[in-house]
Design an enzyme around this catalytic site. Structure first.
Site, PDB file in Angstrom:
ATOM      1  N   GLY A 120       1.015  -1.137   0.009  1.00 38.86           N
ATOM      2  CA  GLY A 120       0.026  -0.070  -0.063  1.00 38.86           C
ATOM      3  C   GLY A 120       1.064   1.349   0.151  1.00 38.86           C
ATOM      4  N   ASP A 160      -2.158  -7.608  -4.954  1.00 46.37           N
ATOM      5  CA  ASP A 160      -3.022  -7.794  -3.859  1.00 46.37           C
ATOM      6  C   ASP A 160      -2.393  -8.472  -2.534  1.00 46.37           C
ATOM      7  OD1 ASP A 160      -5.117  -8.183  -2.088  1.00 46.37           O
ATOM      8  OD2 ASP A 160      -6.647  -8.263  -3.875  1.00 46.37           O
ATOM      9  N   VAL A 161      -2.272  -8.021  -1.342  1.00 48.10           N
ATOM     10  CA  VAL A 161      -1.531  -8.580  -0.258  1.00 48.10           C
ATOM     11  C   VAL A 161      -2.646  -9.842   0.177  1.00 48.10           C
ATOM     12  CG1 VAL A 161      -0.199  -6.762   0.468  1.00 48.10           C
ATOM     13  CG2 VAL A 161      -2.551  -6.924   1.286  1.00 48.10           C
ATOM     14  N   ASN A 194       1.518  -2.346   5.390  1.00 45.78           N
ATOM     15  CA  ASN A 194       0.910  -1.098   5.690  1.00 45.78           C
ATOM     16  C   ASN A 194      -0.358  -1.168   4.842  1.00 45.78           C
ATOM     17  OD1 ASN A 194       0.612   2.157   5.643  1.00 45.78           O
ATOM     18  ND2 ASN A 194       0.434   1.783   3.621  1.00 45.78           N
ATOM     19  N   SER A 248      -3.096   0.025  14.513  1.00 45.10           N
ATOM     20  CA  SER A 248      -3.759   1.244  14.553  1.00 45.10           C
ATOM     21  C   SER A 248      -4.085   1.261  16.122  1.00 45.10           C
ATOM     22  CB  SER A 248      -5.029   1.218  13.747  1.00 45.10           C
ATOM     23  OG  SER A 248      -6.137   2.121  14.322  1.00 45.10           O
ATOM     24  N   TYR A 272     -12.519  -3.834  11.558  1.00 49.34           N
ATOM     25  CA  TYR A 272     -11.252  -3.251  11.476  1.00 49.34           C
ATOM     26  C   TYR A 272     -10.551  -3.371  12.684  1.00 49.34           C
ATOM     27  CZ  TYR A 272      -7.970   0.717  10.808  1.00 49.34           C
ATOM     28  OH  TYR A 272      -6.873   1.340  10.226  1.00 49.34           O
ATOM     29  N   LYS A 303      -6.859  -5.051  13.312  1.00 47.01           N
ATOM     30  CA  LYS A 303      -5.701  -4.520  14.021  1.00 47.01           C
ATOM     31  C   LYS A 303      -5.338  -5.108  15.119  1.00 47.01           C
ATOM     32  CE  LYS A 303      -5.201  -1.522  10.493  1.00 47.01           C
ATOM     33  NZ  LYS A 303      -4.190  -1.695   9.589  1.00 47.01           N
ATOM     34  N   ILE A 354      -5.051   9.788  11.353  1.00 44.86           N
ATOM     35  CA  ILE A 354      -4.014  10.739  10.271  1.00 44.86           C
ATOM     36  C   ILE A 354      -4.761  11.388   9.342  1.00 44.86           C
ATOM     37  CG2 ILE A 354      -1.914  10.231   8.904  1.00 44.86           C
ATOM     38  CD1 ILE A 354      -1.542   9.533  11.935  1.00 44.86           C
TER      39      ILE A 354
HETATM   40  P1  NDP Z   1      -4.957   4.941   2.201  1.00 48.86           P
HETATM   41  O1  NDP Z   1      -6.320   4.714   1.916  1.00 48.86           O
HETATM   42  O2  NDP Z   1      -4.651   6.117   1.833  1.00 48.86           O
HETATM   43  O3  NDP Z   1      -3.866   4.072   1.318  1.00 48.86           O
HETATM   44  C1  NDP Z   1      -4.144   2.510   1.467  1.00 48.86           C
HETATM   45  C2  NDP Z   1      -3.142   1.887   0.459  1.00 48.86           C
HETATM   46  O4  NDP Z   1      -3.245   0.338   0.687  1.00 48.86           O
HETATM   47  C3  NDP Z   1      -3.226   2.482  -0.836  1.00 48.86           C
HETATM   48  O5  NDP Z   1      -1.815   2.277  -1.522  1.00 48.86           O
HETATM   49  C4  NDP Z   1      -3.750   1.076  -1.559  1.00 48.86           C
HETATM   50  O6  NDP Z   1      -3.464   0.767  -3.022  1.00 48.86           O
HETATM   51  C5  NDP Z   1      -3.239  -0.167  -0.605  1.00 48.86           C
HETATM   52  N1  NDP Z   1      -4.073  -1.168  -0.571  1.00 48.86           N
HETATM   53  C6  NDP Z   1      -5.559  -1.428  -0.303  1.00 48.86           C
HETATM   54  N2  NDP Z   1      -5.772  -2.667  -0.387  1.00 48.86           N
HETATM   55  C7  NDP Z   1      -4.665  -3.513  -0.755  1.00 48.86           C
HETATM   56  C8  NDP Z   1      -4.464  -4.828  -1.002  1.00 48.86           C
HETATM   57  N3  NDP Z   1      -5.346  -5.848  -1.090  1.00 48.86           N
HETATM   58  N4  NDP Z   1      -3.329  -5.174  -1.256  1.00 48.86           N
HETATM   59  C9  NDP Z   1      -2.150  -4.139  -1.538  1.00 48.86           C
HETATM   60  N5  NDP Z   1      -2.574  -3.059  -1.421  1.00 48.86           N
HETATM   61  C10 NDP Z   1      -3.596  -2.653  -0.973  1.00 48.86           C
HETATM   62  O7  NDP Z   1      -4.817   4.603   3.481  1.00 48.86           O
HETATM   63  P2  NDP Z   1      -3.696   5.168   4.745  1.00 48.86           P
HETATM   64  O8  NDP Z   1      -2.662   5.565   4.236  1.00 48.86           O
HETATM   65  O9  NDP Z   1      -4.689   6.067   5.819  1.00 48.86           O
HETATM   66  O10 NDP Z   1      -3.536   3.705   5.791  1.00 48.86           O
HETATM   67  C11 NDP Z   1      -2.222   3.050   5.597  1.00 48.86           C
HETATM   68  C12 NDP Z   1      -2.196   1.982   6.671  1.00 48.86           C
HETATM   69  O11 NDP Z   1      -2.374   2.851   8.041  1.00 48.86           O
HETATM   70  C13 NDP Z   1      -3.651   1.084   6.789  1.00 48.86           C
HETATM   71  O12 NDP Z   1      -3.067  -0.244   7.335  1.00 48.86           O
HETATM   72  C14 NDP Z   1      -4.487   1.549   7.796  1.00 48.86           C
HETATM   73  O13 NDP Z   1      -5.386   0.803   8.431  1.00 48.86           O
HETATM   74  C15 NDP Z   1      -3.482   2.301   8.823  1.00 48.86           C
HETATM   75  N6  NDP Z   1      -3.959   3.442   9.771  1.00 48.86           N
HETATM   76  C16 NDP Z   1      -4.611   4.398   9.084  1.00 48.86           C
HETATM   77  C17 NDP Z   1      -4.954   5.500  10.123  1.00 48.86           C
HETATM   78  C18 NDP Z   1      -5.414   6.815   9.587  1.00 48.86           C
HETATM   79  O14 NDP Z   1      -6.018   7.588  10.225  1.00 48.86           O
HETATM   80  N7  NDP Z   1      -5.379   7.109   8.174  1.00 48.86           N
HETATM   81  C19 NDP Z   1      -4.597   5.392  11.243  1.00 48.86           C
HETATM   82  C20 NDP Z   1      -4.341   4.203  11.949  1.00 48.86           C
HETATM   83  C21 NDP Z   1      -3.900   3.430  11.042  1.00 48.86           C
HETATM   84  P3  NDP Z   1      -4.488   1.480  -4.153  1.00 48.86           P
HETATM   85  O15 NDP Z   1      -3.893   3.124  -4.071  1.00 48.86           O
HETATM   86  O16 NDP Z   1      -3.656   0.974  -5.341  1.00 48.86           O
HETATM   87  O17 NDP Z   1      -5.569   1.208  -3.863  1.00 48.86           O
END
Ligand code: NDP
Length: 235
Positions: free
Chosen positions: A20, A71-72, A98, A150, A163, A167, A196
């Site tokens: 991600g 896809d993870v 991530n 998280s 969720y 986590k 975030i």
């Molecule tokens: P975003 O939605 O901005 O980004 C998510 C990323 O994950 C994207 O790059 C997306 O790829 C990728 N992704 C989604 N599904 C898959 C999959 N099946 N295989 C591979 N890649 C995948 O999320 P955030 O930056 O907010 O979140 C990142 C991490 O941080 C997550 O684990 C989230 O749970 C955690 N987190 C976030 C918080 C927040 O407030 N934002 C708080 C605490 C934890 P693509 O762009 O190609 O779709």
């Protein structure tokens, strides 16, 4: 001083995979790794254009990266991801789990698919990635795995049963794999960020929830992706 700090923490010739990696927190982590000179594999699933633009930013920082669509939650994709890292850069040192999604809904209305997608991505994805990189890291007796959990792995709010479970599970996975990989000099840690700002995930959160979080926070603001990326770099 930032130059001294950076040369102290050089990751030159190290190879990192960030799942991600093209958005939000993942993107901030990729850019921090690039500043330290690491070679980076940017995994994503649906946004090739965002990945290409990030690859160009990485190149401007003088580091190398490749984007891989994987896809993870799919084991075959992950094998392709890890092969791409080893074939392109010759080794593997750092795995940042991530990739994560949310499908928020009251549990009595939660569809099977909402439960399954979130667990498959956030928890099983991290397990598969860890298992598949473990042989490389154990053989070289060096490696760093960082899982992005998280605060919702530690406490909850309405609509987050899938969720929170994923986590909390990820924190358990982190502890177990840390115990098993520690003797091979492989560190496994989790980071548990609060809300975030500026990520796609947070855009889906209702404004009143974010307002309440902001009011309660000691800094009076939400965190930034860079805040998380700095901790990941330390680990
Ligand atoms: P975003 O939605 O901005 O980004 C998510 C990323 O994950 C994207 O790059 C997306 O790829 C990728 N992704 C989604 N599904 C898959 C999959 N099946 N295989 C591979 N890649 C995948 O999320 P955030 O930056 O907010 O979140 C990142 C991490 O941080 C997550 O684990 C989230 O749970 C955690 N987190 C976030 C918080 C927040 O407030 N934002 C708080 C605490 C934890 P693509 O762009 O190609 O779709």
């Amino acid at each position: 001083s930032s130059h001294t700090e950076r040369s102290m923490m050089s990751l030159k010739n190290k190879v990192a995979i960030v799942t991600g990696g093209n958005s939000g927190i993942g993107q901030a982590i990729v850019l921090e790794l690039a500043h330290r000179g690491a070679n980076i594999v940017i995994d994503y699933v649906a946004h090739p254009e965002a990945t290409e633009s990030l690859e160009r930013q990485v190149a401007k920082l003088g580091a190398r990266s490749i984007g891989v669509d994987a896809d993870v939650s799919k084991l075959a994709d992950l094998r392709k991801l890890i092969d791409a890292a080893v074939k392109s850069f010759g080794r593997l040192d750092i795995m940042v789990n991530n990739a994560g999604i949310g499908r928020d809904r009251a549990m009595w209305r939660m569809a099977d698919q909402d439960w399954k997608d979130v667990l498959d991505t956030n928890l099983s994805g991290a397990f598969y990635c860890t298992r598949e990189v473990a042989p490389y890291l154990r053989a070289q007796e060096y490696g760093k795995i960082v899982n992005i959990a998280s605060v919702h792995g530690l406490r909850s709010e309405f609509g987050l049963s899938n969720y929170c479970s994923s986590k909390a599970g990820l924190i358990g996975l982190t502890r177990s794999t840390a115990v098993e990989l520690g003797p091979s000099n492989v560190n496994v840690n989790a980071v548990a960020p609060g809300y975030i700002r500026t990520t796609r995930l947070t855009e889906q959160v209702p404004a009143e929830i974010l307002d309440r979080v902001r009011e309660r926070s000691t800094l009076g603001r939400l965190g930034d992706p860079q805040d998380v990326a700095h901790v990941v770099l330390f680990l």
